[in-house]
Design an enzyme around this catalytic site. Structure first.
Site, PDB file in Angstrom:
ATOM      1  N   CYS A 147       0.841  -1.214   0.000  1.00 31.93           N
ATOM      2  CA  CYS A 147       0.000   0.000   0.000  1.00 31.93           C
ATOM      3  C   CYS A 147       0.871   1.256   0.000  1.00 31.93           C
ATOM      4  O   CYS A 147       1.469   1.607   1.023  1.00 31.93           O
ATOM      5  CB  CYS A 147      -0.925  -0.026   1.224  1.00 31.93           C
ATOM      6  SG  CYS A 147      -1.831   1.502   1.491  1.00 31.93           S
ATOM      7  N   CYS A 162      -0.137   3.975   2.488  1.00 30.53           N
ATOM      8  CA  CYS A 162       0.237   3.583   3.857  1.00 30.53           C
ATOM      9  C   CYS A 162       1.687   3.972   4.136  1.00 30.53           C
ATOM     10  O   CYS A 162       2.015   4.493   5.210  1.00 30.53           O
ATOM     11  CB  CYS A 162       0.075   2.081   4.046  1.00 30.53           C
ATOM     12  SG  CYS A 162      -1.598   1.456   3.778  1.00 30.53           S
TER      13      CYS A 162
END
Length: 736
Positions: A630, A633
């Protein structure tokens, strides 16, 4: 002929040695890479940031500068070199002198042309070499981001460079012929620079002239990987080849016979040959320039391939408004295929690849779509679309560019002149419709009518809003001004489909149709839900009411009020599946409401130590949900660390909860993660994700000391309001 041409070439090389023509090719080939790398050396290691999908480092350098190289530096080289090569002999009457030698005019003409071609080809090769060499030099001074691979994709660089060379052929031939025909050095330069400047200005204005010789350079520079349909050479590059042959035919015969009349018109044979070449060239050019539209398929098919090291068992197809699962397509040997038998309205649909990636794909009934999903390591995933919707999935809905009438309204100018606003609205509206029709793919494929009609609807809504805004302002500042009925405005307003399902997730459209309903509603309206509920039953009404109801339920902070709203409007939705989905959403919102008990879950750290959420009762705990693949993230992680460092002395624990499918991906990333933050991994990832309704990451959840939900969707650490919200939460008292 070959031996004569070889001798002439050698003579030309000797002749141009002192002209610095070849040196210029070298300089312009390496100038851009050197300038770029040098600038980044002074900027520091953060100047060259990786792209989200983690493409190869050298590919990234090559492609990031290529459009500037092909759009300016290469044509600049061609213009100067062609003019100078021809001028060397124009100046000293060398053309006439060479013709007295036992050398054919063919050898004289094409020897100079080949020198020009060689100089351009050398410059392209040097550009590619300079990218590799100076990119490597940069990597010595600074660490390249881990998402980049240092592998040199020679095949890609050769392929892209070859296509760039092909795209230069038309401009080389055109500028050379101009320089041969026009003996004045300045005028040949002026014409060349005028065409180059014209191309750059048109490109900046978003106007693409597919027939213009310089256009192929921009196309190749902007699309180094080629098109979407798999052609080795793009149509613009084929057109460059056709143009180069035609220009050389014209130039050589013009030079050979000393003028246009003698070259093409004086003798019937020459005239017939010239007309034949012209007809063939026009036919080929038309074939290469013309646009096509992909045809619909006999059935609706979604198929694809996964190029990934991730374990993905199925691909989900999601309806965009209700977010209901349309289909779950099983994956076998990294391939998938589905035939969909129900009606599928033209729209963007979400496709979810495991827990790794979510993308929206435009399609409708009777489409055959092929999706190629690529993701390796910790890089973000990408979806490549081929099939019957290539162009649609390279674009987004278009609702127009800058509008003069919008600026005039913002300034409250000429509000007492309705004729001016009517004329300007219609003019800008038609201009935007015209620009919409010019949007095509690099493969010259035009979007189908269903996609274009949605954009036309949005353009119409935009100008209808301008008209309504003018009416309000006119009524406020000039109430005595009378507006006569105008058929063009009426046609614009009536064109808008107020029941267009494809636009139900477009806020501008929703606001417009809401205002239109209010305008024609006689009774007083308490809220939007009442307004929609009063409409006649239809699938459009059900979807709109469902979407609005969900938004209302999510915004409500009281479970009692949320339940009351749901019970009040559920009977107004005729589609039972929508009612079922709304009830499910209501239950999710209720269990994650502030003050509700946080659902316990089991987890463990890298050493195998077990944790339960309930173990931290008595302290606040901030949960950061993330995965190694991700990108967003990873972006939030350093901000999260800073917040930990600021609040570590207070009654709060900062934890990061990993949801990677493969534990090894988590273990590899832990090496670079902050060890002071509690790094844990949910034992049952699916259960954890379902319990906290996590549909996307990163997701931040704040749990209160008494084990209740303090905020199930806390703002990101990068948000400047993070500290304000957390400070406010920490000041509250909780009974333990």
């Amino acid at each position: 002929m070959i031996s004569t041409l070889t001798k002439t070439l050698k003579a030309e090389v000797i002749k141009i040695k002192r002209s610095n023509i070849l040196t210029l090719g070298t300089i312009l080939g390496i100038l851009l890479p050197i300038a770029f790398i040098t600038a980044n050396l002074f900027e520091g290691e953060y100047a060259m940031k990786p792209v989200n999908n983690g493409i190869l480092y050298f590919n990234s350098l090559f492609t990031s500068l290529l459009e500037a190289f092909t759009g300016f530096f290469l044509p600049l080289l061609i213009i100067i070199t062609a003019s100078k090569i021809a001028q060397l002999d124009h100046k000293n009457k060398g053309w006439q002198l060479m013709e007295t030698q036992p050398i054919s005019k063919f050898a004289i003409f094409f020897s100079k042309y080949l020198i020009l071609v060689y100089n351009v080809l050398k410059s392209i090769i040097l550009y590619a070499i300079a990218i590799i060499v100076f990119g490597w030099v940069y990597s010595i001074f600074y660490n390249i981001h881990e998402n980049y691979s240092m592998h040199i994709d020679i095949e890609f660089i050769i392929y892209a460079s070859f296509r760039v060379f092909i795209s230069t052929l038309a401009v080389i031939a055109l500028q050379y012929v101009i320089s041969v025909i026009i003996s004045n050095f300045i005028w040949s330069l002026v014409l060349g620079f005028a065409m180059l400047l014209g191309q750059l200005l048109l490109d900046d204005a978003g106007i693409s002239l597919r027939w213009f010789p310089y256009n192929s350079l921009l196309v190749s520079g902007a699309n180094p990987s080629g098109g979407q349909i798999g052609d080795f050479i793009l149509k613009a590059e084929w057109l460059s080849i056709v143009y180069s042959i035609v220009f050389l035919f014209i130039g050589f015969n013009w030079y050979r016979y000393k003028g246009f009349f003698y070259a093409f018109l004086k003798k019937p044979k020459r005239f017939i040959i010239s007309i034949s070449v012209l007809i063939i060239a026009i036919s080929l050019s038309h074939f290469l320039i013309r646009t096509v539209t992909t045809e619909s398929f006999e059935k609706t098919v979604v198929k694809g391939k996964l190029n990934t090291d991730k374990s993905i068992s199925s691909v989900l197809m999601i309806e965009p408004i209700t977010e209901d699962t349309i289909a779950q397509i099983p994956v076998t040997d990294n391939t998938f295929r589905m035939e969909y038998e129900n009606e599928l309205p033209a729209n963007y649909y979400y496709f979810i690849f495991g827990n790794y990636h979510r993308d929206k794909i435009f399609m409708s009934s009777n489409d055959s779509i092929r999706l190629i999903y690529k993701q390796y390591g910790n890089n973000s995933g990408n979806v490549y679309v081929t099939g019957t919707r290539i162009t649609e999935n390279q674009q987004v809905y278009y609702n127009g560019d800058w509008s003069y009438v919008g600026t005039m309204l913002d300034r409250n100018t000429r509000l007492d002149e309705p004729e001016f606003y009517i004329k300007q609205i219609i003019r800008d509206y038609k201009n935007d419709l015209s620009k919409l029709s010019s949007k095509i793919s690099v493969d010259h494929i035009v979007a189908r009518d269903d996609f274009l009609n949605i954009s036309k609807q949005l353009i119409a809504v935009r100008y209808a809003n301008y008209w309504n805004s003018y009416l309000k302002k006119k009524e406020l500042y000039h109430p005595d001004v009378v507006i006569a009925k105008n058929n063009q405005i009426e046609d614009l307003l009536s064109y808008i489909d107020l029941n267009n399902e494809s636009l139900l997730n477009n806020n501008i459209f929703i606001d417009y149709i809401t205002k239109e309903l209010i305008k024609h509603k006689k009774d007083s309206i308490s809220n939007r839900l009442d307004l929609i509920a009063d409409k006649e039953n239809s699938n459009f009404k059900d979807k709109w009411l469902f979407a609005s109801l969900i938004a209302e339920l999510e915004a409500e902070t009281s479970n009692e009020k949320r339940d009351s709203i749901y019970n009040l409007y559920k009977s107004e939705i005729s589609n039972e599946r929508f009612v079922e989905l709304a009830n499910f959403k209501r239950q999710q919102f209720n269990k994650l409401n502030i003050g509700q008990p946080a659902i316990d879950f089991a987890s463990y750290n890298a050493s195998g130590k077990n944790y339960n959420l309930s173990d931290f009762k008595g302290k606040f705990i901030m949960l950061d949900t993330w995965a190694s693949w991700c990108g967003p993230c990873k972006y939030q992680e350093p901000f999260y660390v800073r917040k930990y460092q600021k609040y570590k002395e207070q009654n709060i624990i900062f934890a990061s909860v990993n949801v990677d499918i493969k534990e090894s991906s988590w273990s590899e990333d832990l090496v670079e993660m902050n060890s002071d933050i509690l790094q844990i991994r949910a034992k049952n990832i699916d259960s954890f994700m379902d319990s906290y309704c996590i549909n996307s990451i990163p997701r931040f959840i704040l749990i209160a000391p008494d084990g209740t939900i303090a905020n199930s969707e806390f703002t990101f650490p990068s948000n400047k309001n993070f500290d304000v919200l957390l400070d406010a939460a920490l000041e509250k008292n909780y009974d333990l």
